[in-house]
Design an enzyme around this catalytic site. Structure first.
Site, PDB file in Angstrom:
ATOM      1  N   GLU A  32      -7.241  -2.613   4.668  1.00 45.88           N
ATOM      2  CA  GLU A  32      -7.383  -3.198   3.895  1.00 45.88           C
ATOM      3  C   GLU A  32      -6.604  -3.942   3.069  1.00 45.88           C
ATOM      4  O   GLU A  32      -6.690  -4.274   1.628  1.00 45.88           O
ATOM      5  CB  GLU A  32      -6.960  -1.412   3.014  1.00 45.88           C
ATOM      6  CG  GLU A  32      -7.790  -0.079   3.448  1.00 45.88           C
ATOM      7  CD  GLU A  32      -7.669   1.125   3.011  1.00 45.88           C
ATOM      8  OE1 GLU A  32      -6.827   1.674   3.892  1.00 45.88           O
ATOM      9  OE2 GLU A  32      -7.550   1.802   2.531  1.00 45.88           O
ATOM     10  N   ARG A  62      -6.673  17.971   3.441  1.00 41.05           N
ATOM     11  CA  ARG A  62      -7.891  17.917   2.809  1.00 41.05           C
ATOM     12  C   ARG A  62      -8.961  19.214   2.662  1.00 41.05           C
ATOM     13  O   ARG A  62      -9.195  18.653   3.644  1.00 41.05           O
ATOM     14  CB  ARG A  62      -7.729  17.095   1.285  1.00 41.05           C
ATOM     15  CG  ARG A  62      -6.677  16.850   0.589  1.00 41.05           C
ATOM     16  CD  ARG A  62      -6.877  14.887  -0.318  1.00 41.05           C
ATOM     17  NE  ARG A  62      -6.220  13.693   1.048  1.00 41.05           N
ATOM     18  CZ  ARG A  62      -6.797  12.587   0.775  1.00 41.05           C
ATOM     19  NH1 ARG A  62      -7.142  12.171  -0.094  1.00 41.05           N
ATOM     20  NH2 ARG A  62      -5.958  11.902   1.663  1.00 41.05           N
ATOM     21  N   ARG A 116      -2.421  -1.545  -3.588  1.00 41.17           N
ATOM     22  CA  ARG A 116      -3.178  -1.072  -3.909  1.00 41.17           C
ATOM     23  C   ARG A 116      -3.266   0.088  -4.712  1.00 41.17           C
ATOM     24  O   ARG A 116      -1.979   0.591  -4.460  1.00 41.17           O
ATOM     25  CB  ARG A 116      -3.332  -0.683  -2.532  1.00 41.17           C
ATOM     26  CG  ARG A 116      -4.483   0.689  -2.224  1.00 41.17           C
ATOM     27  CD  ARG A 116      -4.667   1.650  -0.729  1.00 41.17           C
ATOM     28  NE  ARG A 116      -5.905   2.159  -0.827  1.00 41.17           N
ATOM     29  CZ  ARG A 116      -5.490   3.963  -0.305  1.00 41.17           C
ATOM     30  NH1 ARG A 116      -4.162   4.051   0.648  1.00 41.17           N
ATOM     31  NH2 ARG A 116      -6.751   4.855  -0.195  1.00 41.17           N
ATOM     32  N   HIS A 143     -11.648   4.832  -1.049  1.00 42.20           N
ATOM     33  CA  HIS A 143     -11.818   4.066   0.524  1.00 42.20           C
ATOM     34  C   HIS A 143     -12.671   2.831  -0.298  1.00 42.20           C
ATOM     35  O   HIS A 143     -13.265   2.811   1.600  1.00 42.20           O
ATOM     36  CB  HIS A 143     -12.241   4.828   1.495  1.00 42.20           C
ATOM     37  CG  HIS A 143     -10.779   5.437   1.950  1.00 42.20           C
ATOM     38  ND1 HIS A 143     -11.518   7.357   2.212  1.00 42.20           N
ATOM     39  CD2 HIS A 143      -9.615   6.091   1.690  1.00 42.20           C
ATOM     40  CE1 HIS A 143     -10.393   8.372   2.044  1.00 42.20           C
ATOM     41  NE2 HIS A 143      -9.399   7.842   2.323  1.00 42.20           N
ATOM     42  N   ASN A 196       0.834  -1.197   0.126  1.00 40.80           N
ATOM     43  CA  ASN A 196      -0.343  -0.245   0.422  1.00 40.80           C
ATOM     44  C   ASN A 196       1.061   0.890   0.168  1.00 40.80           C
ATOM     45  O   ASN A 196       1.562   1.388   0.984  1.00 40.80           O
ATOM     46  CB  ASN A 196      -1.067   0.067   1.185  1.00 40.80           C
ATOM     47  CG  ASN A 196      -1.777   0.674   1.172  1.00 40.80           C
ATOM     48  OD1 ASN A 196      -2.063   1.902   1.309  1.00 40.80           O
ATOM     49  ND2 ASN A 196      -2.606   1.360   2.276  1.00 40.80           N
TER      50      ASN A 196
HETATM   51  C1  LIG Z   1      -7.569   8.219  -1.345  1.00 41.15           C
HETATM   52  C2  LIG Z   1      -7.542   8.523  -0.092  1.00 41.15           C
HETATM   53  O1  LIG Z   1      -7.334   9.837   0.469  1.00 41.15           O
HETATM   54  O2  LIG Z   1      -6.844   7.662   0.529  1.00 41.15           O
HETATM   55  P1  LIG Z   1      -5.674   7.752   1.990  1.00 41.15           P
HETATM   56  O3  LIG Z   1      -6.908   8.344   3.058  1.00 41.15           O
HETATM   57  O4  LIG Z   1      -4.861   7.075   2.240  1.00 41.15           O
HETATM   58  O5  LIG Z   1      -4.924   9.255   1.416  1.00 41.15           O
HETATM   59 MG   LIG Z   2      -5.532   5.408   4.405  1.00 37.20          MG
END
Ligand SMILES: CC(=O)OP(=O)(O)O
Ligand SMILES: [Mg+2]
Ligand SMILES: Nc1ncnc2c1ncn2[C@@H]1O[C@H](COP(=O)(O)OP(=O)(O)O)[C@@H](O)[C@H]1O
Length: 394
Positions: free
Chosen positions: A377, A234, A84, A173, A9
């Site tokens: 995961e 984010r 992944r 996710h 991953n």
């Molecule tokens: C797609 C995504 O946000 O993955 P991660 O939470 O691992 O950053």
């Molecule tokens: Mg994650």
């Protein structure tokens, strides 16, 4: 299938890996490389810790293989490698055997997941060179969401964008949502295809997914993993006119705004910390920005839960998972505050009791079960990889 699956991953600055024995469905080795490309890099392989700089994912993965060689366990029993991959676009809706052409397609999807797909691809390239004789299988975050109906995945934009440029909601996710929603049905003792659930995957990245009878019917992330819930760095949902506005009033380029919404926003942008433990420490120290950040975070989760109650009609379970969802009782309780009229309640004692097991944290007899289910995961990727390889052999 017997033997072992090595699961990789590769994240934007990390590689998590697991060696999983298929017969026992248990891992026999696990570890991670952190802060790739930064100073203060760290490799943890079982009890072994290596602190040094890892300039690239390639170097990181080489160090992982060296740690296996030096400290074991042996990788001789590995029969497949599972990877992944975050973005599979419209094309990859199943676990896929990787060849040159699939690698190229994953590369072409990189603009849709700029923090993730390039790292995933580097992991694939290094691992295929290290294990040229083994099947390598890509398991996509987007795949579970392929069942979202058109009215929920179509954006109200010019039709050419949808038809020719692949503009639509994909969602992410999905491997985690598939795993925890199935575990939730097991925990409730009910058939998976009869259970409706809302999965709250709250990690560094965060998303909400509505699952009806084992199929994803809506999710909060979109064409990229930027929209929806508030995340570590984010923004989640903002007005789509924001890049144009900031360009007009502050002369920022679209690229600058995009980078800032991905890397400098979310909890980090609002209060200077992206790790939830640190954010709560700031709240407790009286920091008003951290307090507001948590109020925004909680409100956003609540608003999505309300939307997905409407989407599903009947909800049997709300499932918390990932780093925050599994460990942080305060955030769980904040996220579901004020929803008792929807039948959603958290039992304070059950919620606060620390545990690593899947468990119910709602009161007995509650209309909606609130669950905490640790995601896995890597196990899900190992299972899907093994199933793909077994199907090839038939
Ligand atoms: C797609 C995504 O946000 O993955 P991660 O939470 O691992 O950053
Ligand atoms: Mg994650
Ligand atoms: N004990 C804890 N309490 C609260 N939050 C935690 C705890 N442990 C981890 N976290 C949060 O979980 C995040 C990592 O979650 P994880 O699911 O591993 O994310 P990712 O896979 O996106 O890297 C950390 O950034 C931190 O905010």
């Amino acid at each position: 299938m017997t033997g072992q699956v090595l699961v990789l991953n590769s994240g934007s600055s990390s590689i998590k890996y697991r060696l999983i024995d298929l017969a026992s469905r248990r891992w026999t080795a696990r570890g991670l490389v952190e802060r790739i490309g930064e100073n203060g890099g760290l490799l943890v392989h079982g009890d072994v810790r290596v602190e040094r700089r890892f300039p690239s994912h390639e170097e990181g993965l080489r160090a992982v293989l060296a740690a296996f060689a030096e400290h074991g366990p042996s990788l001789d029993g590995v029969t497949a490698v599972g990877h992944r991959v975050v973005h599979g676009g419209s094309r990859f809706v199943e676990p896929t055997l990787i060849d040159e052409e699939v690698e190229r397609a994953i590369e072409e999807l990189a603009p849709l997941a700029p923090l993730h797909n390039p790292a995933n691809l580097e992991g694939i390239r290094v691992a295929r060179r290290a294990f040229p004789g083994l099947p390598h299988v890509a398991v996509f975050d987007t795949a579970f969401h392929a069942t979202i109906p058109p009215y929920a995945h179509t954006y109200a934009v010019p039709r050419e964008w949808t038809d020719e440029l692949g503009v639509r909601r994909y969602g992410f996710h999905g491997t985690s949502a598939a795993y925890v929603s199935r575990r939730a049905a097991e925990l409730l003792g009910r058939p998976y295809d009869e259970v409706n659930s809302i999965v709250l995957h709250l990690g560094n990245g965060a998303s909400a997914t509505a699952v009806r009878g084992g199929r994803s019917v809506d999710t909060s992330m979109g064409i990229t993993p930027l929209p929806g819930l508030v995340m570590g760095t984010r923004s989640g949902d903002v007005d789509p006119a924001l890049p144009a506005y900031l360009n007009r009033v502050a002369g920022m380029s679209v690229q600058d705004v995009d980078a800032a919404l991905n890397r400098d926003s979310g909890l980090l942008g609002m209060c200077g910390a992206n790790d939830m433990r640190e954010v709560w420490r700031l709240v407790d120290a009286g920091d008003p920005h951290a307090r507001l950040a948590m109020d925004v975070y909680g409100y956003r989760v609540r608003a999505y839960v309300g939307a997905y109650v409407a989407a599903l009609g009947r909800v049997d379970a709300i499932v918390f998972t990932a780093g925050v969802g599994e460990n942080d009782s305060r955030t769980r309780s904040l996220a579901l505050t004020g929803l008792s009229r929807l039948g959603i309640e958290v039992d304070a004692g059950r919620n606060a009791a620390p545990s690593r097991e899947a468990r119910v944290v709602s009161p007995d007899g509650a209309e909606v079960a609130v669950l905490v289910v640790p995601t896995d995961e890597e196990l899900e990727i190992a299972d899907q990889t093994a199933a793909r390889v077994a199907a090839l052999a038939r």
